[in-house]
Scaffold this active site. Structure first.
Site, PDB file in Angstrom:
ATOM      1  N   SER A  93       0.816  -1.216   0.000  1.00  0.00           N
ATOM      2  CA  SER A  93       0.000   0.000   0.000  1.00  0.00           C
ATOM      3  C   SER A  93       0.850   1.267   0.000  1.00  0.00           C
ATOM      4  O   SER A  93       0.436   2.286  -0.563  1.00  0.00           O
ATOM      5  CB  SER A  93      -0.931  -0.019   1.217  1.00  0.00           C
ATOM      6  OG  SER A  93      -0.164  -0.041   2.415  1.00  0.00           O
ATOM      7  N   THR A  94       2.027   1.225   0.578  1.00  0.00           N
ATOM      8  CA  THR A  94       2.856   2.442   0.605  1.00  0.00           C
ATOM      9  C   THR A  94       3.482   2.666  -0.762  1.00  0.00           C
ATOM     10  O   THR A  94       3.413   3.764  -1.323  1.00  0.00           O
ATOM     11  CB  THR A  94       3.939   2.341   1.698  1.00  0.00           C
ATOM     12  OG1 THR A  94       3.333   1.919   2.919  1.00  0.00           O
ATOM     13  CG2 THR A  94       4.633   3.685   1.900  1.00  0.00           C
ATOM     14  N   ASP A 150      10.227   0.898  -2.609  1.00  0.00           N
ATOM     15  CA  ASP A 150       9.480  -0.256  -2.122  1.00  0.00           C
ATOM     16  C   ASP A 150       9.196  -0.098  -0.632  1.00  0.00           C
ATOM     17  O   ASP A 150       9.870   0.665   0.064  1.00  0.00           O
ATOM     18  CB  ASP A 150      10.311  -1.534  -2.376  1.00  0.00           C
ATOM     19  CG  ASP A 150       9.451  -2.785  -2.440  1.00  0.00           C
ATOM     20  OD1 ASP A 150       9.965  -3.845  -2.856  1.00  0.00           O
ATOM     21  OD2 ASP A 150       8.256  -2.711  -2.071  1.00  0.00           O
ATOM     22  N   ASP A 200       7.753  -4.349   5.842  1.00  0.00           N
ATOM     23  CA  ASP A 200       6.915  -4.687   6.994  1.00  0.00           C
ATOM     24  C   ASP A 200       7.562  -4.222   8.292  1.00  0.00           C
ATOM     25  O   ASP A 200       6.889  -3.901   9.258  1.00  0.00           O
ATOM     26  CB  ASP A 200       6.685  -6.206   7.047  1.00  0.00           C
ATOM     27  CG  ASP A 200       5.852  -6.666   5.865  1.00  0.00           C
ATOM     28  OD1 ASP A 200       4.745  -6.140   5.689  1.00  0.00           O
ATOM     29  OD2 ASP A 200       6.332  -7.501   5.096  1.00  0.00           O
ATOM     30  N   LYS A 258      10.479  -7.999   4.730  1.00  0.00           N
ATOM     31  CA  LYS A 258       9.480  -7.757   3.684  1.00  0.00           C
ATOM     32  C   LYS A 258       8.759  -9.056   3.380  1.00  0.00           C
ATOM     33  O   LYS A 258       9.149 -10.116   3.858  1.00  0.00           O
ATOM     34  CB  LYS A 258      10.169  -7.225   2.416  1.00  0.00           C
ATOM     35  CG  LYS A 258      10.549  -5.757   2.528  1.00  0.00           C
ATOM     36  CD  LYS A 258      11.277  -5.246   1.293  1.00  0.00           C
ATOM     37  CE  LYS A 258      10.441  -5.353   0.042  1.00  0.00           C
ATOM     38  NZ  LYS A 258       9.120  -4.673   0.161  1.00  0.00           N
ATOM     39  N   GLY A 289       5.123  -9.116   3.302  1.00  0.00           N
ATOM     40  CA  GLY A 289       3.723  -9.074   3.753  1.00  0.00           C
ATOM     41  C   GLY A 289       2.768  -9.355   2.592  1.00  0.00           C
ATOM     42  O   GLY A 289       1.706  -9.932   2.765  1.00  0.00           O
ATOM     43  N   GLY A 290       3.222  -8.925   1.396  1.00  0.00           N
ATOM     44  CA  GLY A 290       2.392  -9.138   0.209  1.00  0.00           C
ATOM     45  C   GLY A 290       2.808 -10.365  -0.595  1.00  0.00           C
ATOM     46  O   GLY A 290       2.379 -10.542  -1.732  1.00  0.00           O
ATOM     47  N   GLU A 338      10.611  -8.783  -5.582  1.00  0.00           N
ATOM     48  CA  GLU A 338      11.023  -7.496  -5.000  1.00  0.00           C
ATOM     49  C   GLU A 338      12.523  -7.492  -4.757  1.00  0.00           C
ATOM     50  O   GLU A 338      13.220  -6.535  -5.060  1.00  0.00           O
ATOM     51  CB  GLU A 338      10.303  -7.248  -3.671  1.00  0.00           C
ATOM     52  CG  GLU A 338       8.852  -6.869  -3.799  1.00  0.00           C
ATOM     53  CD  GLU A 338       8.177  -6.790  -2.437  1.00  0.00           C
ATOM     54  OE1 GLU A 338       8.530  -7.580  -1.536  1.00  0.00           O
ATOM     55  OE2 GLU A 338       7.282  -5.947  -2.281  1.00  0.00           O
ATOM     56  N   LYS A 346       6.476   0.959  11.206  1.00  0.00           N
ATOM     57  CA  LYS A 346       7.349  -0.087  10.671  1.00  0.00           C
ATOM     58  C   LYS A 346       8.741  -0.046  11.314  1.00  0.00           C
ATOM     59  O   LYS A 346       9.522  -0.984  11.166  1.00  0.00           O
ATOM     60  CB  LYS A 346       7.502   0.084   9.157  1.00  0.00           C
ATOM     61  CG  LYS A 346       6.197   0.182   8.392  1.00  0.00           C
ATOM     62  CD  LYS A 346       5.453  -1.122   8.435  1.00  0.00           C
ATOM     63  CE  LYS A 346       4.170  -1.104   7.630  1.00  0.00           C
ATOM     64  NZ  LYS A 346       4.349  -0.843   6.212  1.00  0.00           N
TER      65      LYS A 346
HETATM   66  O1  DER Z   1       5.081  -7.268   0.716  1.00  0.00           O
HETATM   67  C1  DER Z   1       5.916  -6.393   0.839  1.00  0.00           C
HETATM   68  O2  DER Z   1       7.132  -6.605   0.901  1.00  0.00           O
HETATM   69  C2  DER Z   1       5.419  -4.983   1.012  1.00  0.00           C
HETATM   70  O3  DER Z   1       6.362  -4.059   0.546  1.00  0.00           O
HETATM   71  C3  DER Z   1       5.175  -4.805   2.497  1.00  0.00           C
HETATM   72  O4  DER Z   1       6.354  -5.152   3.136  1.00  0.00           O
HETATM   73  C4  DER Z   1       4.776  -3.401   2.866  1.00  0.00           C
HETATM   74  O5  DER Z   1       3.443  -3.254   2.547  1.00  0.00           O
HETATM   75  P1  DER Z   1       2.624  -1.994   3.103  1.00  0.00           P
HETATM   76  O6  DER Z   1       3.314  -0.765   2.513  1.00  0.00           O
HETATM   77  O7  DER Z   1       1.237  -2.195   2.554  1.00  0.00           O
HETATM   78  O8  DER Z   1       2.695  -2.030   4.600  1.00  0.00           O
END
Ligand code: DER
Length: 224
Positions: A30-31, A83, A86, A96, A98-99, A105, A123
């Site tokens: 999302s960021t 990028d 988390d 990292k 989370g997604g 990445e 974070k």
């Molecule tokens: O999945 C990932 O690596 C994302 O970059 C995650 O680490 C951060 O996602 P967010 O910006 O939605 O918290």
């Protein structure tokens, strides 16, 4: 997590770094999405860039935003990657994944001459201590979980929310979320995880990030 305003501030400051003619790694989450949207607006205003997506999701969003795209295997160099994370510590080591996009990445972020992390204050931590995602070949999930236990961790297969069964990555693999508690030596744990049979990629990004932009309620803190 943080607020959208905090995320947006960090992401837009990072997007401002991008110069015309640049090849830009487009992160996932999302960021990073705020950075992709900001770059989309800049492209509309004439910025000439090529985006390298880090996931199906970031490619989809970048396409919607009209950013010209190039596949990661079509470029030799990436000027800047933006990028999310988390979690990040004082040495700019990251967790990292989370997604579940951390394999691609890491390829893109590591290729970049400049890897800029964009995050909100929630974070930031002294010592990494969140679960570390592992992308594993499906057949290796039991063996990898056993190795994680030997490393005093606890592996949990990541379940999907909107489908029955586990999350399946863009690469067709599974994700184990591995709790290790406080990670005082991320480099050593990263080496152990990389050496584990069947692990395609882990979510510890050690020594890769060049700087972090932390969006706060009244600006952006830069960590480098
Ligand atoms: O999945 C990932 O690596 C994302 O970059 C995650 O680490 C951060 O996602 P967010 O910006 O939605 O918290």
């Amino acid at each position: 997590g943080g607020t959208d305003d905090q995320k947006r501030r960090a992401a837009e400051r990072a997007a401002d770094l991008v110069e015309t003619g640049a090849t830009v790694g487009l992160g996932t989450g999302s960021t990073a999405a705020f950075a992709i949207r900001a770059l989309g607006r800049a492209v509309e205003d004439g910025l000439d860039i090529r985006g390298v997506p880090t996931s199906f999701a970031s490619r989809e969003l970048a396409r919607e935003e009209g950013i010209p795209l190039v596949a990661v295997d079509e470029v030799e160099t990436i000027d800047v990657a933006i990028d999310g994370a988390d979690q990040l510590d004082g040495d700019l080591n990251l967790i990292k994944g989370g997604g579940a996009a951390h394999a691609r990445e890491k390829i893109v972020d590591a290729m970049a001459d400049r890897f800029v992390v964009v995050a909100d204050p929630s974070k930031v931590t002294e010592t990494l201590e969140r679960a570390v995602p592992l992308e594993v070949l499906p057949d290796a999930r039991t063996a990898a979980a056993a190795r994680v236990s030997e490393l005093d961790g606890e592996a949990t297969l990541r379940r999907a929310e909107r489908k029955d069964g586990p999350v399946v990555t863009d690469n067709g693999n599974l994700v184990l979320d591995c709790e290790f508690g406080q990670i005082s030596d991320p480099e050593s744990l990263a080496a152990d995880l990389s050496a584990t049979p069947g692990v395609v990629e882990h979510g510890l990004f050690v020594g890769l990030a060049d700087e972090a932009y932390i969006g706060t309620d009244d600006g952006v803190d830069v960590q480098s």
